[in-house]
Design an enzyme around this catalytic site. Structure first.
Site, PDB file in Angstrom:
ATOM      1  N   ASP A  22       0.838  -1.198   0.000  1.00  0.00           N
ATOM      2  CA  ASP A  22       0.000   0.000   0.000  1.00  0.00           C
ATOM      3  C   ASP A  22       0.879   1.257   0.000  1.00  0.00           C
ATOM      4  O   ASP A  22       1.264   1.760   1.045  1.00  0.00           O
ATOM      5  CB  ASP A  22      -0.903  -0.038   1.251  1.00  0.00           C
ATOM      6  CG  ASP A  22      -1.809   1.167   1.350  1.00  0.00           C
ATOM      7  OD1 ASP A  22      -1.941   1.914   0.354  1.00  0.00           O
ATOM      8  OD2 ASP A  22      -2.399   1.356   2.437  1.00  0.00           O
ATOM      9  N   ASP A  26      -3.606   4.099   2.319  1.00  0.00           N
ATOM     10  CA  ASP A  26      -5.052   4.238   2.568  1.00  0.00           C
ATOM     11  C   ASP A  26      -5.655   2.910   3.027  1.00  0.00           C
ATOM     12  O   ASP A  26      -6.869   2.769   3.107  1.00  0.00           O
ATOM     13  CB  ASP A  26      -5.770   4.757   1.307  1.00  0.00           C
ATOM     14  CG  ASP A  26      -5.662   3.785   0.128  1.00  0.00           C
ATOM     15  OD1 ASP A  26      -4.949   2.759   0.249  1.00  0.00           O
ATOM     16  OD2 ASP A  26      -6.287   4.039  -0.907  1.00  0.00           O
ATOM     17  N   ASP A 201     -10.782 -14.872 -16.718  1.00  0.00           N
ATOM     18  CA  ASP A 201     -11.548 -15.223 -15.525  1.00  0.00           C
ATOM     19  C   ASP A 201     -12.817 -15.985 -15.878  1.00  0.00           C
ATOM     20  O   ASP A 201     -13.582 -15.553 -16.740  1.00  0.00           O
ATOM     21  CB  ASP A 201     -11.923 -13.931 -14.781  1.00  0.00           C
ATOM     22  CG  ASP A 201     -12.668 -14.209 -13.495  1.00  0.00           C
ATOM     23  OD1 ASP A 201     -12.043 -14.720 -12.557  1.00  0.00           O
ATOM     24  OD2 ASP A 201     -13.887 -13.923 -13.426  1.00  0.00           O
ATOM     25  N   GLU A 264      -9.095 -19.662 -16.953  1.00  0.00           N
ATOM     26  CA  GLU A 264      -9.414 -20.187 -15.628  1.00  0.00           C
ATOM     27  C   GLU A 264     -10.601 -21.132 -15.793  1.00  0.00           C
ATOM     28  O   GLU A 264     -11.647 -20.732 -16.282  1.00  0.00           O
ATOM     29  CB  GLU A 264      -9.792 -19.065 -14.654  1.00  0.00           C
ATOM     30  CG  GLU A 264      -9.988 -19.614 -13.247  1.00  0.00           C
ATOM     31  CD  GLU A 264     -11.004 -18.864 -12.402  1.00  0.00           C
ATOM     32  OE1 GLU A 264     -10.975 -19.018 -11.177  1.00  0.00           O
ATOM     33  OE2 GLU A 264     -11.839 -18.124 -12.955  1.00  0.00           O
TER      34      GLU A 264
HETATM   35  O1  TEU Z   1     -13.433 -17.480  -9.847  1.00  0.00           O
HETATM   36  C1  TEU Z   1     -14.218 -18.350 -10.600  1.00  0.00           C
HETATM   37  C2  TEU Z   1     -14.614 -19.569  -9.930  1.00  0.00           C
HETATM   38  O2  TEU Z   1     -14.784 -20.567 -10.620  1.00  0.00           O
HETATM   39  C3  TEU Z   1     -15.136 -19.620  -8.532  1.00  0.00           C
HETATM   40  O3  TEU Z   1     -15.786 -20.844  -8.425  1.00  0.00           O
HETATM   41  C4  TEU Z   1     -14.195 -19.619  -7.426  1.00  0.00           C
HETATM   42  O4  TEU Z   1     -13.808 -20.935  -7.248  1.00  0.00           O
HETATM   43  C5  TEU Z   1     -14.933 -19.111  -6.220  1.00  0.00           C
HETATM   44  O5  TEU Z   1     -14.392 -17.871  -5.950  1.00  0.00           O
HETATM   45  C6  TEU Z   1     -14.917 -20.059  -5.067  1.00  0.00           C
HETATM   46  O6  TEU Z   1     -14.873 -19.498  -3.799  1.00  0.00           O
HETATM   47  C7  TEU Z   1     -13.115 -16.260 -10.440  1.00  0.00           C
HETATM   48  C8  TEU Z   1     -12.244 -15.424  -9.522  1.00  0.00           C
HETATM   49  O7  TEU Z   1     -11.033 -16.077  -9.291  1.00  0.00           O
HETATM   50  C9  TEU Z   1     -13.000 -15.122  -8.262  1.00  0.00           C
HETATM   51  O8  TEU Z   1     -12.222 -14.381  -7.355  1.00  0.00           O
HETATM   52  C10 TEU Z   1     -14.231 -14.336  -8.652  1.00  0.00           C
HETATM   53  O9  TEU Z   1     -15.031 -14.115  -7.505  1.00  0.00           O
HETATM   54  C11 TEU Z   1     -15.059 -15.062  -9.708  1.00  0.00           C
HETATM   55  O10 TEU Z   1     -14.275 -15.524 -10.789  1.00  0.00           O
HETATM   56  C12 TEU Z   1     -16.080 -14.131 -10.295  1.00  0.00           C
HETATM   57  O11 TEU Z   1     -15.460 -13.202 -11.115  1.00  0.00           O
END
Ligand code: TEU
Length: 529
Positions: A22, A26, A201, A264
């Protein structure tokens, strides 16, 4: 050829920008803080960084709810700060991979504001809208990952809109070519600013079943811990049309030099989707699997499963593995199970760099940090708050990076951070580990160097020799060096007698002092003649 691609076999370091450093004090980390600490990352010898989202966002899901794809949220800084970060990273020899959240936007994105305003405006068909059933209930039984229905009623349009995550993360209608065009333009914006790649994502959530078929229940007898896991999510995920969109992303990145894309892929069909998304040269370069992320024990069988689901075959793409990230409890806390945490963390780092594929190291993993304890009243993750205590949520993996053992808030910030520093992280701070030649940090550097010095680890095939009791596998590079390495790990709780084959030369050892017995958590790597 394979060996001139920087990303193949790379080690990428994941930064969660809110919690790294940071600079403006903040309480929330920022891009300047990252730039100031890139030396630390370069000192690990990794190939690059992956930055979780830093785009304009109301932060309902801490940046995974994007309101402007082409700008930096003021809490993180400015576009000029981003340019400075990229310049510094490149000067240090680090590639920069950024998140692109293409499956959904924030409900405050202008596209959604327009889409929900009427059924006939320019963005009317940019999201997934559907009429209620005759009794007023949602169009299908689809569930949100964070719990509750995947549909929210909008009175103005008189329709439901779909969201795989929060209601404030409306699902984009990625079937619509105009939506794809807009997302491709956003990606181009960042490529032109010099980024080296994208982590896409939740990309397997981006195309839904147009027929809105109900999802079947899951009856596989497995223990399920997350609330959304009781239903197969086949119909609100990954329909065949996704491939056309991946082709477009790949064509875009191929029009630049040396760029990398990694999907992902979580969920029930990850193993099929990871392959589909990476098959051939016109889809993505790699897919990031969840195999190790939620496993509650580290066993040889798990490594074997990864190899089975991702055989070393031409044309099947290239996997990316990780033990920890911002969504899952830190691996040492899931896996050490009463054993020495430091020893475990160091063995796990050696195993990670010995895996076939790309590997991702999550900030703090190089320090052996355990999952932080965040008291209920400090929880901020919407998933945690909605489902507590069934799931503790993700905050414990997102607490501030400890830089200085003796400073306020571990040197992360001079003011109270958005999530508290766990007192157990203080003695593990970067400065304390710099001063200690036997620290996990020094081990992390050594094992990452090992991977870079050995083409068999970085590019080679993997052959499993033993997976229960001891984990024993060979890595061999068939292309240039013909190097063969033997990797041996005792993931169990008991000492096991084992001696290397004749002619094997040890090149690395963790938690091993010599002799023909392998204590628990020992890891050894040999060069074979
Ligand atoms: O995560 C996608 C995802 O498949 C989720 O199931 C993840 O396993 C979930 O957060 C379980 O606790 C991605 C990102 O990595 C995550 O941080 C986001 O919240 C999500 O996409 C939505 O954009």
């Amino acid at each position: 050829t394979a060996h001139t691609e920087w990303w193949r076999g790379a080690v990428l370091y994941q930064i969660y920008p809110r919690s790294f450093a940071d600079a403006n004090n903040d309480g929330v980390g920022d891009l300047k803080g990252i730039t100031e600490h890139l030396d630390h990352i370069a000192s690990l010898g990794v190939d690059g960084i992956w930055l979780s989202p830093f785009f304009t966002s109301p932060m309902k899901d801490f940046g995974y709810d994007v309101a402007d794809y082409c700008d930096v949220d003021p809490i993180f800084g400015t576009l000029a700060d981003f340019d400075a970060l990229v310049a510094r990273a490149h000067a240090l020899g680090l590639k920069v991979v950024i998140d692109q959240v293409f499956s959904h936007t924030s409900d405050e994105h202008p596209w959604f504001l327009d889409s929900r305003a009427s059924r006939s405006g320019p963005h009317a068909d940019w999201y997934v809208w559907a009429d209620a059933k005759p009794d007023g209930s949602p169009p299908s039984n689809w569930q949100s990952v964070f719990g509750g229905p995947a549909w929210t009623w909008n009175a103005r349009r008189g329709q439901y809109y779909m969201h795989n995550f929060l209601a404030s993360q409306p699902q984009l209608n990625v079937r619509n070519p105009a939506v794809q065009d807009a997302l491709i333009e956003a990606a181009r914006f960042w490529l032109d600013r010099g980024v080296d790649g994208f982590r896409l994502d939740a990309i397997n959530f981006s195309i839904h079943d147009l027929k809105l078929t109900d999802n079947p229940p899951i009856n596989d007898g497995k223990k399920r811990t997350r609330p959304f896991d009781f239903q197969d999510k086949i119909n609100n995920q990954s329909q065949p049309e996704i491939i056309g969109f991946l082709n477009r992303i790949r064509a875009l990145t191929d029009s630049y030099e040396g760029r990398f894309t990694v999907a992902e892929v979580g969920g029930d069909h990850a193993d099929r989707e990871m392959k589909e998304y990476t098959a051939g040269d016109d889809r993505l370069h790699s897919a990031y699997g969840f195999l190790y992320l939620y496993a509650d024990a580290l066993k040889g069988e798990l490594v074997a499963q990864g190899e089975t689901m991702w055989p070393d075959q031409q044309g099947e793409g290239w996997p990316s593995w990780t033990f920890s990230n911002h969504d899952a409890p830190r691996a040492v806390s899931r896996w050490a199970q009463g054993r020495d945490r430091k020893a475990f963390a160091e063995m796990a780092l050696l195993l990670l760099v010995c895996l076939r594929g790309n590997v991702f190291v999550y900030q703090g993993e190089e320090l052996g940090l355990p999952q932080a304890e965040v008291p209920f009243e400090r929880l901020v993750d919407p998933e945690a708050i909605a489902n507590w205590p069934e799931t503790l949520g993700r905050d414990g993996a997102r607490t501030p990076m400890p830089w200085h053992a003796d400073q306020t808030n571990a040197g992360f910030s001079t003011v109270e951070p958005w999530l508290p520093v766990d007192a157990r992280h203080l003695p593990l701070a970067v400065d304390a580990q710099e001063a200690d030649p036997a620290s996990t940090l020094q081990v992390a550097r050594a094992v990452i160097r090992l991977r870079h010095q050995h083409p068999a680890l970085r590019y080679g095939g993997m052959e499993l020799i033993e997976t229960s009791g001891l984990l024993v596998f060979e890595r061999q590079e068939r292309g240039g060096s013909h190097e063969r390495l033997l990797c041996v790990f005792n993931l169990g709780h008991d000492t096991v007698r084992w001696s290397p084959p004749a002619g094997a030369t040890q090149i690395e050892a963790i938690n091993f002092a010599g002799g023909d017995a392998l204590p628990p958590l020992a890891g050894r790597v040999f060069r074979l003649a």
